[in-house]
Design a protein around this motif. Structure first.
Motif, PDB file in Angstrom:
ATOM      1  N   SER A  12       0.843  -1.184   0.000  1.00 25.99           N
ATOM      2  CA  SER A  12       0.000   0.000   0.000  1.00 25.99           C
ATOM      3  C   SER A  12       0.878   1.234   0.000  1.00 25.99           C
ATOM      4  CB  SER A  12      -0.925   0.018   1.226  1.00 25.99           C
ATOM      5  OG  SER A  12      -0.170   0.115   2.416  1.00 25.99           O
ATOM      6  N   CYS A  13       0.310   2.337  -0.476  1.00 26.88           N
ATOM      7  CA  CYS A  13       1.014   3.609  -0.466  1.00 26.88           C
ATOM      8  C   CYS A  13      -0.031   4.698  -0.599  1.00 26.88           C
ATOM      9  CB  CYS A  13       2.026   3.697  -1.611  1.00 26.88           C
ATOM     10  SG  CYS A  13       1.276   3.681  -3.256  1.00 26.88           S
ATOM     11  N   HIS A  14       0.400   5.963  -0.536  1.00 28.31           N
ATOM     12  CA  HIS A  14      -0.534   7.043  -0.802  1.00 28.31           C
ATOM     13  C   HIS A  14       0.093   8.015  -1.777  1.00 28.31           C
ATOM     14  CE1 HIS A  14       1.820   9.275   2.265  1.00 28.31           C
ATOM     15  NE2 HIS A  14       1.389  10.346   1.627  1.00 28.31           N
ATOM     16  N   VAL A  15      -0.758   8.667  -2.564  1.00 29.94           N
ATOM     17  CA  VAL A  15      -0.321   9.598  -3.594  1.00 29.94           C
ATOM     18  C   VAL A  15      -1.014  10.926  -3.352  1.00 29.94           C
ATOM     19  CG1 VAL A  15      -0.198  10.036  -6.071  1.00 29.94           C
ATOM     20  CG2 VAL A  15      -0.097   7.684  -5.228  1.00 29.94           C
ATOM     21  N   ASP A  16      -0.255  12.024  -3.325  1.00 28.44           N
ATOM     22  CA  ASP A  16      -0.825  13.353  -3.149  1.00 28.44           C
ATOM     23  C   ASP A  16      -1.138  13.945  -4.519  1.00 28.44           C
ATOM     24  OD1 ASP A  16      -0.108  12.877  -0.543  1.00 28.44           O
ATOM     25  OD2 ASP A  16       1.735  14.044  -0.664  1.00 28.44           O
ATOM     26  N   GLU A  64      -8.554  -0.439   1.581  1.00 29.02           N
ATOM     27  CA  GLU A  64      -7.769  -1.498   2.217  1.00 29.02           C
ATOM     28  C   GLU A  64      -6.544  -0.947   2.949  1.00 29.02           C
ATOM     29  OE1 GLU A  64      -9.472  -4.080   1.959  1.00 29.02           O
ATOM     30  OE2 GLU A  64     -10.685  -3.461   0.246  1.00 29.02           O
ATOM     31  N   VAL A  65      -6.419   0.374   3.031  1.00 27.48           N
ATOM     32  CA  VAL A  65      -5.222   0.999   3.585  1.00 27.48           C
ATOM     33  C   VAL A  65      -5.524   1.618   4.946  1.00 27.48           C
ATOM     34  CG1 VAL A  65      -3.425   2.745   3.225  1.00 27.48           C
ATOM     35  CG2 VAL A  65      -4.363   1.486   1.265  1.00 27.48           C
ATOM     36  N   ARG A  66      -4.670   1.341   5.911  1.00 24.40           N
ATOM     37  CA  ARG A  66      -4.766   1.996   7.213  1.00 24.40           C
ATOM     38  C   ARG A  66      -4.178   3.394   7.089  1.00 24.40           C
ATOM     39  NH1 ARG A  66      -1.792   2.838  11.946  1.00 24.40           N
ATOM     40  NH2 ARG A  66      -2.996   2.604  13.879  1.00 24.40           N
ATOM     41  N   LEU A 135      -4.718   9.975  -2.523  1.00 27.89           N
ATOM     42  CA  LEU A 135      -5.180   8.686  -3.030  1.00 27.89           C
ATOM     43  C   LEU A 135      -4.386   7.583  -2.342  1.00 27.89           C
ATOM     44  CD1 LEU A 135      -6.929   7.138  -5.134  1.00 27.89           C
ATOM     45  CD2 LEU A 135      -4.942   7.244  -6.659  1.00 27.89           C
ATOM     46  N   TYR A 136      -5.084   6.719  -1.617  1.00 26.19           N
ATOM     47  CA  TYR A 136      -4.453   5.586  -0.951  1.00 26.19           C
ATOM     48  C   TYR A 136      -4.549   4.375  -1.882  1.00 26.19           C
ATOM     49  CZ  TYR A 136      -4.753   8.546   3.179  1.00 26.19           C
ATOM     50  OH  TYR A 136      -4.621   9.586   4.059  1.00 26.19           O
ATOM     51  N   VAL A 137      -3.406   3.819  -2.243  1.00 31.76           N
ATOM     52  CA  VAL A 137      -3.336   2.759  -3.247  1.00 31.76           C
ATOM     53  C   VAL A 137      -2.878   1.463  -2.595  1.00 31.76           C
ATOM     54  CG1 VAL A 137      -2.335   2.053  -5.452  1.00 31.76           C
ATOM     55  CG2 VAL A 137      -2.763   4.476  -4.999  1.00 31.76           C
ATOM     56  N   SER A 138      -3.550   0.374  -2.926  1.00 32.43           N
ATOM     57  CA  SER A 138      -3.169  -0.931  -2.390  1.00 32.43           C
ATOM     58  C   SER A 138      -3.255  -1.978  -3.490  1.00 32.43           C
ATOM     59  CB  SER A 138      -4.076  -1.325  -1.213  1.00 32.43           C
ATOM     60  OG  SER A 138      -5.438  -1.329  -1.607  1.00 32.43           O
ATOM     61  N   ALA A 139      -2.589  -3.083  -3.261  1.00 30.57           N
ATOM     62  CA  ALA A 139      -2.669  -4.247  -4.152  1.00 30.57           C
ATOM     63  C   ALA A 139      -2.819  -5.471  -3.262  1.00 30.57           C
ATOM     64  CB  ALA A 139      -1.439  -4.345  -5.038  1.00 30.57           C
ATOM     65  N   VAL A 140      -4.049  -5.735  -2.866  1.00 23.46           N
ATOM     66  CA  VAL A 140      -4.349  -6.794  -1.908  1.00 23.46           C
ATOM     67  C   VAL A 140      -5.424  -7.699  -2.502  1.00 23.46           C
ATOM     68  CG1 VAL A 140      -5.102  -7.314   0.439  1.00 23.46           C
ATOM     69  CG2 VAL A 140      -3.837  -5.200  -0.018  1.00 23.46           C
ATOM     70  N   GLU A 141      -5.225  -8.990  -2.407  1.00 24.90           N
ATOM     71  CA  GLU A 141      -6.211  -9.947  -2.911  1.00 24.90           C
ATOM     72  C   GLU A 141      -7.331 -10.068  -1.880  1.00 24.90           C
ATOM     73  OE1 GLU A 141      -7.485 -12.169  -6.108  1.00 24.90           O
ATOM     74  OE2 GLU A 141      -5.593 -11.065  -5.926  1.00 24.90           O
ATOM     75  N   THR A 142      -8.440  -9.404  -2.121  1.00 24.93           N
ATOM     76  CA  THR A 142      -9.548  -9.362  -1.177  1.00 24.93           C
ATOM     77  C   THR A 142     -10.704 -10.231  -1.661  1.00 24.93           C
ATOM     78  OG1 THR A 142     -10.574  -7.466  -2.279  1.00 24.93           O
ATOM     79  CG2 THR A 142      -8.917  -6.994  -0.577  1.00 24.93           C
ATOM     80  N   ALA A 171      -7.812   3.166  -4.088  1.00 22.13           N
ATOM     81  CA  ALA A 171      -7.896   2.267  -5.240  1.00 22.13           C
ATOM     82  C   ALA A 171      -7.157   0.988  -4.882  1.00 22.13           C
ATOM     83  CB  ALA A 171      -7.284   2.909  -6.484  1.00 22.13           C
ATOM     84  N   ASN A 172      -7.828  -0.140  -5.053  1.00 19.81           N
ATOM     85  CA  ASN A 172      -7.186  -1.433  -4.806  1.00 19.81           C
ATOM     86  C   ASN A 172      -7.112  -2.206  -6.113  1.00 19.81           C
ATOM     87  OD1 ASN A 172      -6.095  -3.501  -2.929  1.00 19.81           O
ATOM     88  ND2 ASN A 172      -7.839  -4.686  -3.678  1.00 19.81           N
ATOM     89  N   PHE A 173      -5.909  -2.686  -6.430  1.00 18.96           N
ATOM     90  CA  PHE A 173      -5.680  -3.450  -7.651  1.00 18.96           C
ATOM     91  C   PHE A 173      -5.466  -4.914  -7.273  1.00 18.96           C
ATOM     92  CE2 PHE A 173      -4.537   0.906  -8.377  1.00 18.96           C
ATOM     93  CZ  PHE A 173      -5.124   1.184  -9.597  1.00 18.96           C
ATOM     94  N   CYS A 174      -6.257  -5.782  -7.870  1.00 18.85           N
ATOM     95  CA  CYS A 174      -6.264  -7.196  -7.501  1.00 18.85           C
ATOM     96  C   CYS A 174      -5.075  -7.907  -8.152  1.00 18.85           C
ATOM     97  CB  CYS A 174      -7.574  -7.834  -7.944  1.00 18.85           C
ATOM     98  SG  CYS A 174      -9.040  -7.022  -7.234  1.00 18.85           S
TER      99      CYS A 174
END
Length: 315
Positions: A12-16, A64-66, A135-142, A171-174
């Protein structure tokens, strides 16, 4: 496209981002900070701020991001009757070492022993400076990834109070549905752009908050809450026909003959102008919304039959 080698996993990360304001409104970058979640759905609003009852949740999630602690507002609380409202001090644990000596029977033992101690000190909120959207970005299989071969999903997490503009989104990318092949890179980039547009505001849950070029609401607001009316069944704010309107086509041709077919169309002035220019048709009422796919697809995308065929889903 499904691949057996995930491109990323559990990150996960965040983008300004900097997003322009409505016309005639001066751009002012400010310190972004997000409202903390409450343990229950019941909140009190005081001075334009949401207050939890007695305490805030231990963590605040955006998708999905804390959300990092330094991105959060102080914890605003009231008691159960809505009184004694205040901001709880933000405490930070500080550790330090001090010299101690122990005396026993007039003899000094363990002289100058180092002992670790801890104390809490109040700290000022930080926030993210010169930013008006995170924008909080994650790549987690949910679980949502495993439904219907979903490639990615996104939404906003919070709106600002002055103009209802989203100030945080996710945004979460599977991972299981992202291809690592070079030839698929344009498709992956298109998916990223697509999900960012959802987080920035193209969502059925935000249509009722759309405004005109002067910053005036296109949907009337309730005097008691300042928000558009709530659709109790769908649990979304209901938009006016200045945003989305039902348009009926007479004698719509199908395999078995003709029917009257009704569409949902976005009819805001900017969309009407763009869609008429795009299709070179001065009589188009607006841009048609997708009517299939269920939650997360219907009414939250442009009609695939029209816009993917035209080669420009994003207008």
């Amino acid at each position: 496209m499904r691949t057996t080698s995930p491109i990323v996993s559990d990150i996960s990360c965040h983008v300004d981002l900097h997003v322009g304001p409505p016309r005639n409104h001066r751009a002012e970058f400010h310190v972004y900070s997000m409202t903390r979640k409450c343990p229950t759905r019941q909140v009190f609003v005081r001075g334009g701020r949401s207050h939890c009852i007695d305490s805030c949740s231990a963590e605040t999630m955006c998708g999905e991001v804390r959300v990092p602690e330094n991105h959060l507002n102080p914890c605003y609380v009231c008691n159960s009757t809505g009184h004694n409202c205040r901001a709880l001090p933000r405490l930070k644990t500080r550790s330090f070492e001090e010299d101690v000596s122990t005396e026993l029977n007039d003899n000094t033992l363990n002289n100058d022993t180092q002992v670790s101690s801890f104390e809490e000190e109040e700290v000022e909120p930080e926030g993210v400076e010169d930013t008006d959207f995170v924008l909080y970005v994650s790549a987690v299989e949910t679980e949502r990834c495993r439904r219907g071969l979903t490639v990615a999903y996104a939404s906003h997490c919070q709106q600002e109070s002055a103009l209802d503009r989203p100030v945080a989104g996710h945004a979460n990318f599977c991972p299981g549905e992202l291809s690592t092949k070079y030839r698929d890179l344009p498709s992956v980039l298109s998916t990223v752009k697509h999900e960012m547009l959802h987080a920035l505001g193209f969502s059925v849950s935000l249509f009722a908050f759309y405004r005109d070029d002067d910053g005036e609401p296109l949907t009337p607001r309730r005097p008691d809450t300042g928000n558009p009316p709530l659709d109790e069944e769908l649990q979304i704010h209901k938009w006016s026909d200045r945003v989305v309107r039902n348009v009926t086509r007479k004698r719509w041709m199908i395999r078995g003959g003709y029917i009257d077919r009704t569409f949902h169309m976005v009819v805001t002035p900017r969309v009407v102008k763009e869609v008429r220019d795009h299709f070179n048709c001065s009589e188009l009422e607006g841009a048609e919304l997708e009517d299939q796919g269920g939650d997360g697809t219907a009414l939250t995308h442009w009609e695939k039959r029209v816009f993917e065929v035209s080669g420009n889903e994003n207008l």
